[in-house]
Design a protein around this motif. Structure first.
Motif, short mmCIF file in Angstrom:
data_model
loop_
_atom_site.label_atom_id
_atom_site.label_comp_id
_atom_site.label_asym_id
_atom_site.label_seq_id
_atom_site.Cartn_x
_atom_site.Cartn_y
_atom_site.Cartn_z
N CYS A 24 0.74 -1.44 0.02
CA CYS A 24 -0.10 0.14 0.02
C CYS A 24 0.79 1.39 0.18
O CYS A 24 1.58 1.32 0.81
CB CYS A 24 -1.07 -0.06 1.14
SG CYS A 24 -2.03 -1.24 1.24
N ASN B 11 -4.09 -0.07 -0.69
CA ASN B 11 -4.32 1.07 -0.14
C ASN B 11 -5.61 0.77 0.80
O ASN B 11 -6.49 1.24 0.31
CB ASN B 11 -4.63 2.36 -0.84
CG ASN B 11 -3.35 2.66 -1.58
OD1 ASN B 11 -2.33 2.21 -1.08
ND2 ASN B 11 -3.16 3.79 -2.61
N PHE C 221 -11.80 -1.64 3.88
CA PHE C 221 -12.02 -0.53 2.50
C PHE C 221 -10.50 -0.56 1.47
O PHE C 221 -9.54 -0.34 2.62
CB PHE C 221 -12.23 1.00 2.76
CG PHE C 221 -13.57 1.03 3.69
CD1 PHE C 221 -14.86 1.34 3.27
CD2 PHE C 221 -13.35 1.09 4.99
CE1 PHE C 221 -16.10 1.52 4.06
CE2 PHE C 221 -14.33 1.46 5.75
CZ PHE C 221 -15.90 1.46 5.26
N ILE D 71 -8.23 1.86 -3.01
CA ILE D 71 -8.20 3.30 -3.09
C ILE D 71 -7.12 3.84 -3.85
O ILE D 71 -5.78 3.60 -3.44
CB ILE D 71 -8.20 3.75 -1.62
CG1 ILE D 71 -9.51 3.23 -0.91
CG2 ILE D 71 -8.19 5.33 -1.64
CD1 ILE D 71 -9.31 3.70 0.65
N THR E 101 -7.09 7.24 -5.31
CA THR E 101 -7.11 8.66 -5.64
C THR E 101 -7.14 9.22 -4.23
O THR E 101 -7.38 8.36 -3.20
CB THR E 101 -8.43 9.17 -6.34
OG1 THR E 101 -9.59 8.88 -5.51
CG2 THR E 101 -8.63 8.67 -7.63
N ASP E 102 -7.15 10.52 -4.05
CA ASP E 102 -6.98 11.19 -2.68
C ASP E 102 -8.43 11.51 -2.22
O ASP E 102 -8.51 11.60 -0.84
CB ASP E 102 -6.36 12.59 -2.80
CG ASP E 102 -4.79 12.46 -2.95
OD1 ASP E 102 -4.46 11.20 -2.70
OD2 ASP E 102 -4.12 13.26 -3.25
N GLU E 103 -9.47 11.50 -2.96
CA GLU E 103 -10.68 11.68 -2.52
C GLU E 103 -11.19 10.90 -1.15
O GLU E 103 -11.81 11.39 -0.30
CB GLU E 103 -11.75 11.45 -3.49
CG GLU E 103 -13.25 12.18 -3.16
CD GLU E 103 -13.88 12.88 -4.33
OE1 GLU E 103 -15.16 12.91 -4.28
OE2 GLU E 103 -13.47 13.38 -5.16
N PRO E 104 -10.98 9.43 -1.41
CA PRO E 104 -11.63 8.88 -0.23
C PRO E 104 -10.90 9.30 1.21
O PRO E 104 -11.50 9.02 2.01
CB PRO E 104 -11.14 7.28 -0.62
CG PRO E 104 -11.09 7.35 -2.04
CD PRO E 104 -10.49 8.76 -2.37
N TYR E 105 -9.52 9.69 1.14
CA TYR E 105 -8.93 9.98 2.40
C TYR E 105 -9.55 11.25 2.82
O TYR E 105 -9.59 11.32 4.08
CB TYR E 105 -7.35 10.15 1.92
CG TYR E 105 -6.95 8.93 1.76
CD1 TYR E 105 -6.73 7.97 2.52
CD2 TYR E 105 -6.49 8.66 0.46
CE1 TYR E 105 -5.97 6.79 2.31
CE2 TYR E 105 -5.94 7.52 -0.03
CZ TYR E 105 -5.90 6.48 0.94
OH TYR E 105 -5.23 5.24 0.46
N LEU F 139 -17.84 6.43 0.39
CA LEU F 139 -16.74 5.31 0.89
C LEU F 139 -17.18 3.90 0.72
O LEU F 139 -16.27 2.86 0.55
CB LEU F 139 -16.32 5.71 2.16
CG LEU F 139 -15.17 5.23 2.72
CD1 LEU F 139 -13.72 5.78 2.04
CD2 LEU F 139 -15.02 5.80 4.12
N TYR G 228 -15.92 1.21 -1.61
CA TYR G 228 -14.30 0.51 -1.46
C TYR G 228 -14.86 -0.28 -0.40
O TYR G 228 -13.61 -1.06 -0.14
CB TYR G 228 -13.59 1.84 -1.21
CG TYR G 228 -13.21 2.88 -2.18
CD1 TYR G 228 -12.30 2.69 -2.95
CD2 TYR G 228 -13.85 3.97 -2.18
CE1 TYR G 228 -12.08 3.69 -4.09
CE2 TYR G 228 -13.58 4.97 -3.00
CZ TYR G 228 -12.93 4.89 -3.98
OH TYR G 228 -12.45 5.83 -4.96
#
Length: 126
Positions: free
Chosen positions: A29, A72, A85, A88, A90-94, A117, A120
Motif C-alpha cells: 500500500c 491502499n 475499505f 483506493i 485517488t485522494d478523494e476517499p482520504y 466510501l 470501496y
C-alpha cells in the motif's frame, strides 16, 4: 492477588476514543516505487492533527492490513464493528475519511459511513 488487581487497573485507558482509522502503509500500500498508488500520509497526519481529531478518532498508520491485491487498504474500527475499505487509488476517499472523522467527533459517536466510501468496502474474511 493485590498485584494482579494493580496490573488490571494499569491497563485501563483514560483516553476514550470513539473510533480508530487504520491506514495500511505496509508491504504494498502506497509503495509508488512498486507501481502502487500513493497514499497522502503526510497530508492525512497533518490534517488529523490540525483538526484535533486524535483524542476522539485515533489515526494509526499500520503495517500490512492485507489483502495485498486490494491496495491502499483502510480499516475503521468502532466499539461496535470493524470495516475494511480497499482499492483506493485517488485522494478523494482520504478526504472523505477526514470528513467522517470530523462528523464522528462532533456527534460524539460513530457517524454513518459516507456513501462514496461504501464503494470501496469489502468483506475482509469472505
Amino acid at each position: 492477588m493485590e498485584e494482579v488487581s494493580e496490573l488490571v487497573k494499569a491497563r485501563v485507558t483514560k483516553r476514550q476514543v470513539i473510533a480508530q482509522v487504520m491506514v495500511c502503509a505496509g508491504c504494498c500500500c502506497g509503495k509508488t516505487e512498486k507501481g502502487k498508488p500513493e497514499i497522502p500520509l503526510d497530508w492525512l497526519k497533518k490534517a488529523w492533527k490540525e483538526r484535533k481529531l486524535l483524542k476522539t478518532v485515533q489515526l494509526t498508520i499500520t503495517g500490512c492490513l492485507g489483502p495485498c491485491d486490494l491496495v491502499n487498504v483502510v480499516s475503521i474500527m468502532t466499539g461496535q464493528e470493524q470495516r475494511y475499505f480497499g482499492g483506493i487509488v485517488t485522494d478523494e476517499p482520504y478526504h472523505t475519511l477526514l470528513e467522517w472523522a470530523e462528523s464522528t467527533r462532533l456527534l460524539g459517536q460513530p457517524a454513518p459511513i459516507p456513501e462514496s466510501l461504501l464503494a470501496y468496502e469489502f468483506d475482509r474474511f469472505a
